[in-house]
Design an enzyme around this catalytic site. Structure first.
Site, PDB file in Angstrom:
ATOM      1  N   TYR A 151       0.858  -1.155   0.146  1.00  0.00           N
ATOM      2  CA  TYR A 151      -0.125  -0.138  -0.067  1.00  0.00           C
ATOM      3  C   TYR A 151       1.026   1.348  -0.037  1.00  0.00           C
ATOM      4  O   TYR A 151       1.654   1.295   0.835  1.00  0.00           O
ATOM      5  CB  TYR A 151      -0.803   0.046   1.184  1.00  0.00           C
ATOM      6  CG  TYR A 151      -1.852   1.342   1.236  1.00  0.00           C
ATOM      7  CD1 TYR A 151      -2.882   1.338   0.477  1.00  0.00           C
ATOM      8  CD2 TYR A 151      -1.632   2.284   2.305  1.00  0.00           C
ATOM      9  CE1 TYR A 151      -3.711   2.695   0.583  1.00  0.00           C
ATOM     10  CE2 TYR A 151      -2.421   3.512   2.150  1.00  0.00           C
ATOM     11  CZ  TYR A 151      -3.306   3.699   1.362  1.00  0.00           C
ATOM     12  OH  TYR A 151      -4.197   4.645   1.323  1.00  0.00           O
ATOM     13  N   ASP A 250       9.894   2.900   0.229  1.00  0.00           N
ATOM     14  CA  ASP A 250       8.564   3.748   0.964  1.00  0.00           C
ATOM     15  C   ASP A 250       8.876   3.444   2.469  1.00  0.00           C
ATOM     16  O   ASP A 250       8.502   2.534   3.259  1.00  0.00           O
ATOM     17  CB  ASP A 250       7.318   3.096   0.568  1.00  0.00           C
ATOM     18  CG  ASP A 250       6.027   3.660   1.287  1.00  0.00           C
ATOM     19  OD1 ASP A 250       6.422   4.291   2.336  1.00  0.00           O
ATOM     20  OD2 ASP A 250       4.865   3.421   0.633  1.00  0.00           O
ATOM     21  N   LYS A 277       3.699  10.635   7.854  1.00  0.00           N
ATOM     22  CA  LYS A 277       3.453  10.066   9.354  1.00  0.00           C
ATOM     23  C   LYS A 277       4.237  10.992  10.215  1.00  0.00           C
ATOM     24  O   LYS A 277       4.141  12.080  10.553  1.00  0.00           O
ATOM     25  CB  LYS A 277       3.680   8.628   9.443  1.00  0.00           C
ATOM     26  CG  LYS A 277       2.883   7.919   8.336  1.00  0.00           C
ATOM     27  CD  LYS A 277       1.851   6.922   8.708  1.00  0.00           C
ATOM     28  CE  LYS A 277       1.175   6.130   7.816  1.00  0.00           C
ATOM     29  NZ  LYS A 277      -0.294   5.673   7.981  1.00  0.00           N
TER      30      LYS A 277
HETATM   31  C1  LIG Z   1       3.689   2.227   3.729  1.00  0.00           C
HETATM   32  C2  LIG Z   1       2.751   3.304   3.492  1.00  0.00           C
HETATM   33  N1  LIG Z   1       2.951   4.123   2.298  1.00  0.00           N
HETATM   34  C3  LIG Z   1       1.953   5.187   2.061  1.00  0.00           C
HETATM   35  C4  LIG Z   1       1.056   5.560   2.784  1.00  0.00           C
HETATM   36  C5  LIG Z   1       0.158   6.762   2.349  1.00  0.00           C
HETATM   37  O1  LIG Z   1       0.302   7.621   3.372  1.00  0.00           O
HETATM   38  P1  LIG Z   1      -0.816   8.768   3.547  1.00  0.00           P
HETATM   39  O2  LIG Z   1      -2.098   8.206   4.318  1.00  0.00           O
HETATM   40  O3  LIG Z   1      -0.107   9.855   4.424  1.00  0.00           O
HETATM   41  O4  LIG Z   1      -1.044   9.382   2.192  1.00  0.00           O
HETATM   42  C6  LIG Z   1       0.787   4.412   3.917  1.00  0.00           C
HETATM   43  C7  LIG Z   1      -0.464   5.183   4.814  1.00  0.00           C
HETATM   44  O5  LIG Z   1      -0.909   4.325   5.510  1.00  0.00           O
HETATM   45  C8  LIG Z   1       1.536   3.628   4.201  1.00  0.00           C
HETATM   46  O6  LIG Z   1       1.433   2.933   5.274  1.00  0.00           O
END
Ligand SMILES: Cc1ncc(COP(=O)(O)O)c(C=O)c1O
Length: 438
Positions: A151, A250, A277
């Site tokens: 994700y 990521d 985050k």
């Molecule tokens: C691994 C990862 N990448 C990207 C995101 C997306 O971030 P955002 O919710 O700040 O758009 C998340 C959100 O939980 C995530 O867990």
């Protein structure tokens, strides 16, 4: 006590939450965002302080969700509150740089070895969107590769094969690209190559076969969600380098693991990295950065480059102030202490599962953890999809009743905060024990 009784007790304890949910759902098309919903209706929280949350019916919980892992300091941290207040008094946003964005950029580049340049945006979603676009522009190639179950936020390029139904997912070593939600452009699936997690041989084969058209591989190590082998992460780096494909790491969740991020722990050097985050101290933030030769495509100060990234609220001064005040407390010593709490939790829970012969396991990386009901390891999306989900919601309700909020009933990607100590961890282990017995 059975699942129905636990749910009935949940309903009895949460009248005000139900009222507020019912009132809001008409205007917000259900919960105000997808992640805020769970059946029969979600709790509404009133306030947070330290490691505690209070719901609108007056119950206090130890928060083990920490706003989807973002609140590494816990709630209402005094230093973050002071930094935010000071920034607010200077005016919320001034339509010009204020200097604080360079401070936090410098702090991030000093921590993370692979970061030579960084840009700030409003969410992890935006960070992965811009990193992918930049990778496409730099490499002059159009396809991206992502891992099944990965994700990376809410935009078309990455919302493919996030949680594909297994009957549509294709062979485990060459998964199909399955759009995740309605409305996603059909081209998103055709532009995505899906890689299997925890299988470097298959990753090598797939990347080799598509190297000529692949702009990047985007890789979330699924920190605290999957049992990720550091060797697998290193293999992904080695494979992408060998095939001349950019690696976007990521670290939107993983960065809270160590001073230099999880990449420092694994010993890998991505071409680009995405953050979010914790970097905003609880305010909306995302960031992406990495190699200077790639990031400098945004530097139009020497003449037009043809690349551009901006946004009304990008690098917002209040978020930057909160983020900086948070980073200052994410010292190596504090992170070691926090990760020690994670280890204590994993050891406590795994000992409990062994003692009681319960086929359950704790996945924990640093201070992020998930609970699964599974006999075997949970090291890939397919293994995760096969875990037994039935006990999760009753356990979530039982933990709530005992004063522990794990964020959502899936009990995945929960997290600890620096506001906690050993007593909170031991209390959670005891509460899980009691919950399982019930
Ligand atoms: C691994 C990862 N990448 C990207 C995101 C997306 O971030 P955002 O919710 O700040 O758009 C998340 C959100 O939980 C995530 O867990």
């Amino acid at each position: 006590m059975n699942a129905e009784e636990l749910e009935a007790r949940y309903r009895q304890q949460s009248h005000r939450s139900r009222e507020l949910f019912e009132r809001g759902r008409y205007y917000t098309a259900g919960a105000a965002k997808g992640a805020y919903y769970y059946p029969p209706y979600p709790l509404t929280m009133d306030r947070g302080e330290g490691c505690y949350l209070w719901d609108v019916d007056g119950h206090r919980y130890i928060d083990c969700g920490n706003h989807h892992t973002a609140q590494i300091l816990g709630h209402a941290d005094p230093a973050v509150a002071a930094a935010v207040q000071a920034q607010l008094q200077k005016g919320v946003a001034l339509g010009a740089a204020t200097g604080i964005e360079s401070e936090i950029a410098r702090a991030m580049c000093r921590r993370v070895d692979s970061l030579e340049r960084i840009r700030f945006v409003n969410s992890g979603t935006e960070a992965t969107l811009h990193a992918i676009r930049l990778a496409r522009g730099f490499s002059q190639k159009g396809k991206i590769a992502k891992f099944e179950g990965g994700y990376h936020g809410n935009h078309d390029a990455v919302e493919v094969s996030v949680a594909p139904p297994l009957d549509q997912a294709g062979p485990a070593d060459a998964p199909y690209a399955v759009p995740t939600a309605g409305g996603i452009s059909p081209s998103a699936a055709s532009e995505a190559l899906i890689l299997p997690f925890d299988d470097e041989e298959a990753v090598d084969k797939l990347v080799a076969a598509h190297a000529d058209e692949l702009a990047c591989v985007i890789f979330d190590p699924k920190c605290g969600v999957l049992e990720t082998r550091p060797d697998f992460a290193r293999a992904v780096r080695e494979i992408t380098r060998r095939h001349d494909v950019l690696l976007i790491f990521d670290e939107i969740v993983a960065f809270r693991s160590a001073w230099g991020g999880l990449q420092a722990v694994y010993g890998i050097d991505p071409d680009l990295t995405c953050f979010g985050k914790v970097v905003g101290g609880g305010f909306p933030v995302g960031a992406f950065g990495g190699r200077a030769d790639i990031m400098d495509l945004f530097d139009n100060s020497q003449g037009p480059t043809g690349f551009f990234q901006s946004g009304t609220f990008s690098a917002h001064p209040v978020a930057m102030a909160a983020g900086l005040a948070t980073l200052e407390q994410m010292t190596a010593k504090n992170l070691d202490r926090l990760n020690g709490l994670g280890t204590r939790l994993k050891e406590g829970l795994d000992a409990l599962f062994a003692e009681q012969s319960i086929p359950a396991r704790t996945v924990c990386t640093g201070s992020v953890f998930s609970l699964y009901f599974s006999e075997g390891p949970v090291a890939s999306y397919r293994a995760l999809a096969a875990t037994d989900k039935a006990p999760l919601q009753p356990l979530f309700f039982s933990l709530l009743e005992q004063g522990y909020f794990l964020g959502q009933p899936g009990l995945g990607m929960c997290s600890l905060s620096l506001a906690m100590d050993e007593s909170h961890i031991d209390g959670l282990v005891a509460a899980v024990h009691k919950g399982l017995a019930a």
